[in-house]
Design a protein around this motif. Structure first.
Motif, PDB file in Angstrom:
ATOM      1  N   LEU A  89      24.965  42.674  20.043  1.00 24.93           N
ATOM      2  CA  LEU A  89      25.047  41.469  20.448  1.00 24.93           C
ATOM      3  C   LEU A  89      26.391  40.704  20.318  1.00 24.93           C
ATOM      4  CD1 LEU A  89      23.653  38.878  21.600  1.00 24.93           C
ATOM      5  CD2 LEU A  89      22.688  38.466  19.523  1.00 24.93           C
ATOM      6  N   THR A  90      26.931  40.857  18.830  1.00 22.62           N
ATOM      7  CA  THR A  90      28.319  40.176  18.574  1.00 22.62           C
ATOM      8  C   THR A  90      29.331  40.792  19.543  1.00 22.62           C
ATOM      9  OG1 THR A  90      27.653  40.104  16.383  1.00 22.62           O
ATOM     10  CG2 THR A  90      29.780  40.010  16.615  1.00 22.62           C
ATOM     11  N   SER A  91      29.432  42.129  19.825  1.00 21.96           N
ATOM     12  CA  SER A  91      30.497  42.374  20.791  1.00 21.96           C
ATOM     13  C   SER A  91      30.262  41.947  22.236  1.00 21.96           C
ATOM     14  CB  SER A  91      30.732  44.070  20.488  1.00 21.96           C
ATOM     15  OG  SER A  91      29.297  44.649  21.333  1.00 21.96           O
ATOM     16  N   SER A  92      29.256  41.785  22.469  1.00 25.45           N
ATOM     17  CA  SER A  92      29.012  41.430  23.934  1.00 25.45           C
ATOM     18  C   SER A  92      29.440  39.921  24.058  1.00 25.45           C
ATOM     19  CB  SER A  92      27.492  41.421  24.343  1.00 25.45           C
ATOM     20  OG  SER A  92      26.953  42.512  24.153  1.00 25.45           O
ATOM     21  N   LEU A  93      29.024  39.054  23.024  1.00 21.17           N
ATOM     22  CA  LEU A  93      29.367  37.707  22.969  1.00 21.17           C
ATOM     23  C   LEU A  93      30.893  37.556  22.918  1.00 21.17           C
ATOM     24  CD1 LEU A  93      26.986  36.108  20.644  1.00 21.17           C
ATOM     25  CD2 LEU A  93      26.989  35.858  23.021  1.00 21.17           C
ATOM     26  N   ILE A  94      31.698  38.410  22.209  1.00 21.79           N
ATOM     27  CA  ILE A  94      33.095  38.174  22.048  1.00 21.79           C
ATOM     28  C   ILE A  94      33.704  38.741  23.431  1.00 21.79           C
ATOM     29  CG2 ILE A  94      35.104  39.513  21.127  1.00 21.79           C
ATOM     30  CD1 ILE A  94      33.849  39.560  18.740  1.00 21.79           C
ATOM     31  N   ALA A  95      33.255  39.677  24.059  1.00 24.71           N
ATOM     32  CA  ALA A  95      33.734  40.251  25.416  1.00 24.71           C
ATOM     33  C   ALA A  95      33.595  38.941  26.591  1.00 24.71           C
ATOM     34  CB  ALA A  95      32.838  41.300  25.830  1.00 24.71           C
ATOM     35  N   VAL A  96      32.229  38.529  26.543  1.00 26.28           N
ATOM     36  CA  VAL A  96      32.256  37.287  27.420  1.00 26.28           C
ATOM     37  C   VAL A  96      33.171  36.099  27.253  1.00 26.28           C
ATOM     38  CG1 VAL A  96      30.573  35.685  28.002  1.00 26.28           C
ATOM     39  CG2 VAL A  96      29.819  38.104  27.736  1.00 26.28           C
ATOM     40  N   LEU A  97      33.570  35.796  25.665  1.00 29.13           N
ATOM     41  CA  LEU A  97      34.483  34.700  25.561  1.00 29.13           C
ATOM     42  C   LEU A  97      35.912  35.180  25.913  1.00 29.13           C
ATOM     43  CD1 LEU A  97      33.052  33.559  22.014  1.00 29.13           C
ATOM     44  CD2 LEU A  97      32.739  32.493  24.220  1.00 29.13           C
ATOM     45  N   LEU A  98      36.194  36.383  25.806  1.00 27.96           N
ATOM     46  CA  LEU A  98      37.655  36.854  26.098  1.00 27.96           C
ATOM     47  C   LEU A  98      37.644  36.883  27.882  1.00 27.96           C
ATOM     48  CD1 LEU A  98      38.185  39.869  23.627  1.00 27.96           C
ATOM     49  CD2 LEU A  98      39.263  37.618  23.914  1.00 27.96           C
ATOM     50  N   GLY A  99      36.633  37.315  28.301  1.00 22.46           N
ATOM     51  CA  GLY A  99      36.404  37.045  29.776  1.00 22.46           C
ATOM     52  C   GLY A  99      36.776  35.883  30.428  1.00 22.46           C
ATOM     53  N   ILE A 100      36.219  34.835  29.759  1.00 26.63           N
ATOM     54  CA  ILE A 100      36.163  33.611  30.308  1.00 26.63           C
ATOM     55  C   ILE A 100      37.542  32.738  29.645  1.00 26.63           C
ATOM     56  CG2 ILE A 100      35.605  31.090  29.709  1.00 26.63           C
ATOM     57  CD1 ILE A 100      32.729  32.192  28.998  1.00 26.63           C
ATOM     58  N   VAL A 101      38.271  33.187  28.779  1.00 24.43           N
ATOM     59  CA  VAL A 101      39.652  32.860  28.215  1.00 24.43           C
ATOM     60  C   VAL A 101      40.697  33.477  29.412  1.00 24.43           C
ATOM     61  CG1 VAL A 101      41.346  33.080  26.766  1.00 24.43           C
ATOM     62  CG2 VAL A 101      39.237  32.655  25.982  1.00 24.43           C
ATOM     63  N   ILE A 102      40.415  34.806  29.672  1.00 29.80           N
ATOM     64  CA  ILE A 102      41.408  35.291  30.748  1.00 29.80           C
ATOM     65  C   ILE A 102      41.199  34.693  31.856  1.00 29.80           C
ATOM     66  CG2 ILE A 102      41.865  37.627  31.676  1.00 29.80           C
ATOM     67  CD1 ILE A 102      41.085  38.971  29.256  1.00 29.80           C
ATOM     68  N   TYR A 103      40.228  34.557  32.451  1.00 31.60           N
ATOM     69  CA  TYR A 103      40.183  33.812  33.724  1.00 31.60           C
ATOM     70  C   TYR A 103      40.698  32.428  33.713  1.00 31.60           C
ATOM     71  CZ  TYR A 103      37.550  31.387  37.514  1.00 31.60           C
ATOM     72  OH  TYR A 103      37.316  30.860  38.816  1.00 31.60           O
ATOM     73  N   LEU A 104      40.394  31.803  32.613  1.00 31.74           N
ATOM     74  CA  LEU A 104      41.144  30.329  32.694  1.00 31.74           C
ATOM     75  C   LEU A 104      42.478  30.456  32.829  1.00 31.74           C
ATOM     76  CD1 LEU A 104      38.780  28.506  30.031  1.00 31.74           C
ATOM     77  CD2 LEU A 104      38.652  28.277  32.748  1.00 31.74           C
ATOM     78  N   VAL A 105      43.197  31.315  31.750  1.00 34.37           N
ATOM     79  CA  VAL A 105      44.778  31.100  31.884  1.00 34.37           C
ATOM     80  C   VAL A 105      45.321  31.727  32.996  1.00 34.37           C
ATOM     81  CG1 VAL A 105      44.686  31.489  29.253  1.00 34.37           C
ATOM     82  CG2 VAL A 105      44.495  33.516  30.630  1.00 34.37           C
ATOM     83  N   LEU A 106      44.479  32.637  33.922  1.00 33.55           N
ATOM     84  CA  LEU A 106      44.954  33.178  35.134  1.00 33.55           C
ATOM     85  C   LEU A 106      44.739  32.162  36.217  1.00 33.55           C
ATOM     86  CD1 LEU A 106      44.021  36.641  34.932  1.00 33.55           C
ATOM     87  CD2 LEU A 106      46.278  35.853  34.622  1.00 33.55           C
ATOM     88  N   THR A 107      43.971  31.180  36.177  1.00 31.72           N
ATOM     89  CA  THR A 107      43.491  30.265  37.190  1.00 31.72           C
ATOM     90  C   THR A 107      43.905  28.774  37.099  1.00 31.72           C
ATOM     91  OG1 THR A 107      41.455  29.968  36.491  1.00 31.72           O
ATOM     92  CG2 THR A 107      41.781  31.993  37.984  1.00 31.72           C
ATOM     93  N   LEU A 108      44.022  28.472  35.883  1.00 32.25           N
ATOM     94  CA  LEU A 108      44.461  27.011  35.666  1.00 32.25           C
ATOM     95  C   LEU A 108      45.997  26.696  36.227  1.00 32.25           C
ATOM     96  CD1 LEU A 108      43.102  26.123  32.208  1.00 32.25           C
ATOM     97  CD2 LEU A 108      42.304  25.585  34.054  1.00 32.25           C
ATOM     98  N   PRO A 109      46.016  25.689  36.827  1.00 37.54           N
ATOM     99  CA  PRO A 109      47.486  25.177  37.425  1.00 37.54           C
ATOM    100  C   PRO A 109      48.273  24.942  36.266  1.00 37.54           C
ATOM    101  CG  PRO A 109      45.725  24.251  38.685  1.00 37.54           C
ATOM    102  CD  PRO A 109      44.915  24.842  37.573  1.00 37.54           C
ATOM    103  N   TYR A 110      47.828  24.500  35.192  1.00 37.67           N
ATOM    104  CA  TYR A 110      48.601  24.006  33.952  1.00 37.67           C
ATOM    105  C   TYR A 110      49.556  25.225  33.731  1.00 37.67           C
ATOM    106  CZ  TYR A 110      50.081  22.431  29.567  1.00 37.67           C
ATOM    107  OH  TYR A 110      50.962  22.003  28.300  1.00 37.67           O
TER     108      TYR A 110
END
Length: 333
Positions: A89-110
């Motif tokens: 469960l812990t590793s799944s949560l970490i993977a989901v959080l990393l996926g969200i971070v990667i998506y944001l840094v690749l898509t944010l216009p900033y």
């Protein structure tokens, strides 16, 4: 006598009831305080040792004579359910959080690059460099500096060096150094610029002080660059470039330097002959002095040759035209 007997019987009955009640109370008291006999279990002892119960704090004890020696009444408490998180469960949560971070840094216009900042360019425009880079609108985390530098040098051989630096949140700095053209090489109705290393590149704008050379054929190419090097192949030998620069001040004003694969560098003199000096740079100053001495001698004697060669300064020669009288062409004769 009869009354005494009757009284005696009643008393006897009462005494018996009192003794029986007394005996029952004594038996009840003995049973209440009698220790419990130990019970021996015939089942094999388990390896799991039960945890001892903690004594509740602030418990209150009440003693009463109800056939039990001690009664404990504990205060009621609220217990929350225990949540045991597994490593999955812990590793799944970490993977989901990393996926969200990667998506944001690749898509944010900033984090998107508006355009590259170009420094050091002179003739090459910023728009031309930016078009080859292709980083406009790209995420700063996907920019590869080494790849961009390689791409620029492959597309623009006039760039002597390229340095690409990337900074957060969205800055790309490109520092370039351009080659300085020295020779304007003209051949087959086309022309190109050549720098001190013999590298040819596309002319851009206007460059002052170039030495014009007409090539009757392609010059000897320079050494091939090392494998994996970004330095472009030299169009001509570096020694030939130096020879052109040394010979340039000697070219007459009304003439232009030419390159002949058989005779080397030279020009057509306005007095009617062609002069050639070879391609070697090492003894080019000596060749120039020999040529000037030979021309002075020919003019003084009234000789107008058709061809003069000082490619070998220790054996210069000239050639007369066919319709002129035959004379010795060896300067030593």
């Amino acid at each position: 006598m009869s009354e005494k007997r009757e009284i005696s019987r009643a008393e006897t009955a009462r005494q018996r009831r009192a003794e029986r009640t007394k005996n029952e109370l004594e038996q009840t008291s003995r049973r209440a305080v009698k220790p419990v006999m130990p019970v021996t279990s015939r089942v094999t002892q388990s390896y799991v040792v039960p945890k001892p119960r903690r004594k509740a704090k602030n418990s209150r004890r009440f003693s009463a004579i109800f056939g039990v020696s001690d009664i404990q009444m504990r205060r009621a408490g609220i217990r929350l359910p225990r949540v045991q998180a597994s490593w999955r469960l812990t590793s799944s949560l970490i993977a989901v959080l990393l996926g969200i971070v990667i998506y944001l840094v690749l898509t944010l216009p900033y984090f998107h690059v508006p355009s590259a900042t170009v420094l050091g360019n002179n003739r090459l425009s910023r728009e031309e460099i930016d078009a080859v880079l292709g980083v406009t609108g790209q995420s700063i985390f996907t920019v590869q500096p080494h790849e961009l530098a390689t791409r620029l040098q492959m597309n623009y051989p006039e760039l002597l060096s390229v340095e690409v630096n990337v900074y957060l949140p969205n800055h790309v700095y490109v520092t370039v150094s351009e080659r300085e053209p020295l020779i304007l090489w003209q051949q087959d109705n086309g022309y190109t610029w050549i720098d001190s290393a013999g590298v040819a590149f596309r002319p851009r704008g206007v460059a002052e002080g170039l030495v014009p050379v007409i090539g009757l054929n392609a010059p000897p190419a320079g050494l091939a660059p090392a494998e994996g090097s970004l330095i472009p192949q030299s169009y001509m030998q570096e020694d030939l470039v130096k020879a052109i620069l040394v010979l340039a001040p000697t070219v007459p004003v009304d003439s232009m330097m030419i390159f002949d694969p058989s005779f080397g560098l030279g020009w057509t003199d306005s007095r009617g002959w062609q002069a050639f000096f070879g391609t070697g740079m090492q003894d080019m100053p000596l060749k120039i002095r020999v040529y000037q001495s030979l021309v002075d001698s020919l003019v003084e004697r009234g000789i107008a040759p058709e061809f003069i060669s000082v490619a070998y300064p220790d054996a210069p020669y000239y050639r007369m035209s066919k319709d002129q009288s035959s004379e010795s062409t060896d300067i030593g004769q």
